[in-house]
Write a protein that holds these residues in place. Structure first.
Motif, PDB file in Angstrom:
ATOM      1  N   ILE A 153     -21.418 -50.504   8.488  1.00 35.05           N
ATOM      2  CA  ILE A 153     -20.865 -51.633   9.228  1.00 35.05           C
ATOM      3  C   ILE A 153     -19.385 -51.373   9.477  1.00 35.05           C
ATOM      4  O   ILE A 153     -18.577 -51.372   8.547  1.00 35.05           O
ATOM      5  CB  ILE A 153     -21.061 -52.959   8.459  1.00 35.05           C
ATOM      6  CG1 ILE A 153     -22.554 -53.202   8.199  1.00 35.05           C
ATOM      7  CG2 ILE A 153     -20.442 -54.120   9.235  1.00 35.05           C
ATOM      8  CD1 ILE A 153     -23.415 -53.266   9.450  1.00 35.05           C
ATOM      9  N   GLU A 154     -19.048 -51.134  10.746  1.00 37.37           N
ATOM     10  CA  GLU A 154     -17.665 -50.827  11.102  1.00 37.37           C
ATOM     11  C   GLU A 154     -16.818 -52.085  11.237  1.00 37.37           C
ATOM     12  O   GLU A 154     -15.633 -52.085  10.909  1.00 37.37           O
ATOM     13  CB  GLU A 154     -17.623 -50.053  12.415  1.00 37.37           C
ATOM     14  CG  GLU A 154     -16.202 -49.773  12.903  1.00 37.37           C
ATOM     15  CD  GLU A 154     -16.161 -48.994  14.209  1.00 37.37           C
ATOM     16  OE1 GLU A 154     -16.431 -47.779  14.146  1.00 37.37           O
ATOM     17  OE2 GLU A 154     -15.871 -49.591  15.254  1.00 37.37           O
ATOM     18  N   GLY A 155     -17.428 -53.172  11.774  1.00 37.10           N
ATOM     19  CA  GLY A 155     -16.614 -54.336  12.080  1.00 37.10           C
ATOM     20  C   GLY A 155     -17.387 -55.631  12.067  1.00 37.10           C
ATOM     21  O   GLY A 155     -18.597 -55.671  11.848  1.00 37.10           O
ATOM     22  N   LEU A 156     -16.657 -56.708  12.326  1.00 37.86           N
ATOM     23  CA  LEU A 156     -17.220 -58.045  12.498  1.00 37.86           C
ATOM     24  C   LEU A 156     -16.798 -58.572  13.860  1.00 37.86           C
ATOM     25  O   LEU A 156     -15.721 -58.239  14.367  1.00 37.86           O
ATOM     26  CB  LEU A 156     -16.716 -59.002  11.414  1.00 37.86           C
ATOM     27  CG  LEU A 156     -16.933 -58.624   9.951  1.00 37.86           C
ATOM     28  CD1 LEU A 156     -16.372 -59.719   9.043  1.00 37.86           C
ATOM     29  CD2 LEU A 156     -18.401 -58.366   9.647  1.00 37.86           C
ATOM     30  N   MET A 157     -17.632 -59.445  14.440  1.00 35.69           N
ATOM     31  CA  MET A 157     -17.344 -60.044  15.739  1.00 35.69           C
ATOM     32  C   MET A 157     -17.587 -61.546  15.659  1.00 35.69           C
ATOM     33  O   MET A 157     -18.469 -61.993  14.919  1.00 35.69           O
ATOM     34  CB  MET A 157     -18.236 -59.424  16.822  1.00 35.69           C
ATOM     35  CG  MET A 157     -17.939 -59.922  18.245  1.00 35.69           C
ATOM     36  SD  MET A 157     -18.917 -61.343  18.738  1.00 35.69           S
ATOM     37  CE  MET A 157     -20.149 -60.525  19.767  1.00 35.69           C
ATOM     38  N   CYS A 158     -16.788 -62.329  16.392  1.00 36.18           N
ATOM     39  CA  CYS A 158     -17.040 -63.765  16.459  1.00 36.18           C
ATOM     40  C   CYS A 158     -16.587 -64.338  17.792  1.00 36.18           C
ATOM     41  O   CYS A 158     -15.801 -63.719  18.515  1.00 36.18           O
ATOM     42  CB  CYS A 158     -16.361 -64.517  15.316  1.00 36.18           C
ATOM     43  SG  CYS A 158     -14.573 -64.751  15.528  1.00 36.18           S
ATOM     44  N   ILE A 159     -17.096 -65.533  18.101  1.00 42.70           N
ATOM     45  CA  ILE A 159     -16.686 -66.324  19.257  1.00 42.70           C
ATOM     46  C   ILE A 159     -16.417 -67.736  18.739  1.00 42.70           C
ATOM     47  O   ILE A 159     -17.357 -68.457  18.404  1.00 42.70           O
ATOM     48  CB  ILE A 159     -17.783 -66.368  20.343  1.00 42.70           C
ATOM     49  CG1 ILE A 159     -18.206 -64.950  20.760  1.00 42.70           C
ATOM     50  CG2 ILE A 159     -17.308 -67.162  21.558  1.00 42.70           C
ATOM     51  CD1 ILE A 159     -19.470 -64.911  21.604  1.00 42.70           C
ATOM     52  N   PRO A 160     -15.160 -68.156  18.645  1.00 48.10           N
ATOM     53  CA  PRO A 160     -14.868 -69.497  18.130  1.00 48.10           C
ATOM     54  C   PRO A 160     -15.392 -70.591  19.054  1.00 48.10           C
ATOM     55  O   PRO A 160     -15.659 -70.352  20.241  1.00 48.10           O
ATOM     56  CB  PRO A 160     -13.333 -69.534  18.078  1.00 48.10           C
ATOM     57  CG  PRO A 160     -12.902 -68.121  18.151  1.00 48.10           C
ATOM     58  CD  PRO A 160     -13.944 -67.405  18.946  1.00 48.10           C
TER      59      PRO A 160
END
Length: 215
Positions: A153-160
């Motif tokens: 797992i390289e990263g995390l993503m989100c949309i507030p």
């Protein structure tokens, strides 16, 4: 030359400087999904190399003959029946959000002998209509991706949530990343990418501010 692209690049550089971060530490992902080619061509000509797409088939049709030298990121929800094509085509998949998808991606990566870089999508505002793992379940899911499915797992993503102050949501995503040893954060879009950079984003996803309104 795309003047809108230059303006966004300048704003990213200024936001990096304000945050005391090295120049070039934030990757601009130009969100080309659903855009007509006449909007994309000037941006490509301006040597923008990283693009975000929502749908596997649409991306393959648009970029299949123009793939060389580009980085393509899947930033829309991924159905398990499209996992094989996604693993074969994309450099980065930012929307890993459930156990079944993790298992299928692990199988396809094993079969293909190549792995896209993977980001876990976190539903940071816990909104029913949005995809993503719940924040309270993120630690266990990241652990399962690594230990059960053997995924990196390289990263995390989100949309507030729309209309909310994005800063606390971005800070929450950063906290999940830090306690799980995850290095990359894909957060911030056309309206809030400067806030995201202040909160630690390593990539921002900008569409309409570069290409104009989608058709």
């Amino acid at each position: 030359m795309s003047h809108a692209l230059i303006q966004i690049q300048d704003r990213i550089a200024a936001a990096e400087a304000r945050a005391g971060r090295p120049a070039g530490s934030v990757t601009l992902v130009a969100v080309s999904k659903t855009q007509p080619w006449e909007h994309i061509a000037p941006v490509l000509d301006a040597v923008q190399k990283v693009y975000g797409e929502n749908r596997v088939q649409e991306a393959m049709e648009r970029w299949g003959q123009r793939r060389l030298g580009l980085e393509l990121r899947l930033i829309g929800p991924l159905q398990t029946n499209k996992a094989r094509e996604a693993v074969g085509f994309f450099d980065v998949i930012e929307t890993l959000d459930r156990d079944r998808l993790a298992r299928v991606l692990a199988e396809e990566i094993q079969r293909a002998g190549k792995a896209p870089r993977l980001y876990v999508q976190v539903n940071i505002g816990e909104e029913e209509q949005k995809a993503g793992i719940a924040p309270a379940e993120a630690d266990a899911f990241i652990k399962a991706c690594r230990e059960t499915y053997g995924l990196t797992i390289e990263g995390l993503m989100c949309i507030p949530p729309v209309g909310a102050d994005p800063a606390p949501h971005f800070a929450s995503l950063r906290a999940i990343a830090e306690r799980n040893g995850v290095e990359k954060l894909s957060m911030g879009m056309s309206d809030d990418f400067e806030v995201a950079i202040a909160e630690g984003a390593t990539s921002v996803r900008v569409g309409s501010a570069i290409f104009g309104s989608r058709t």
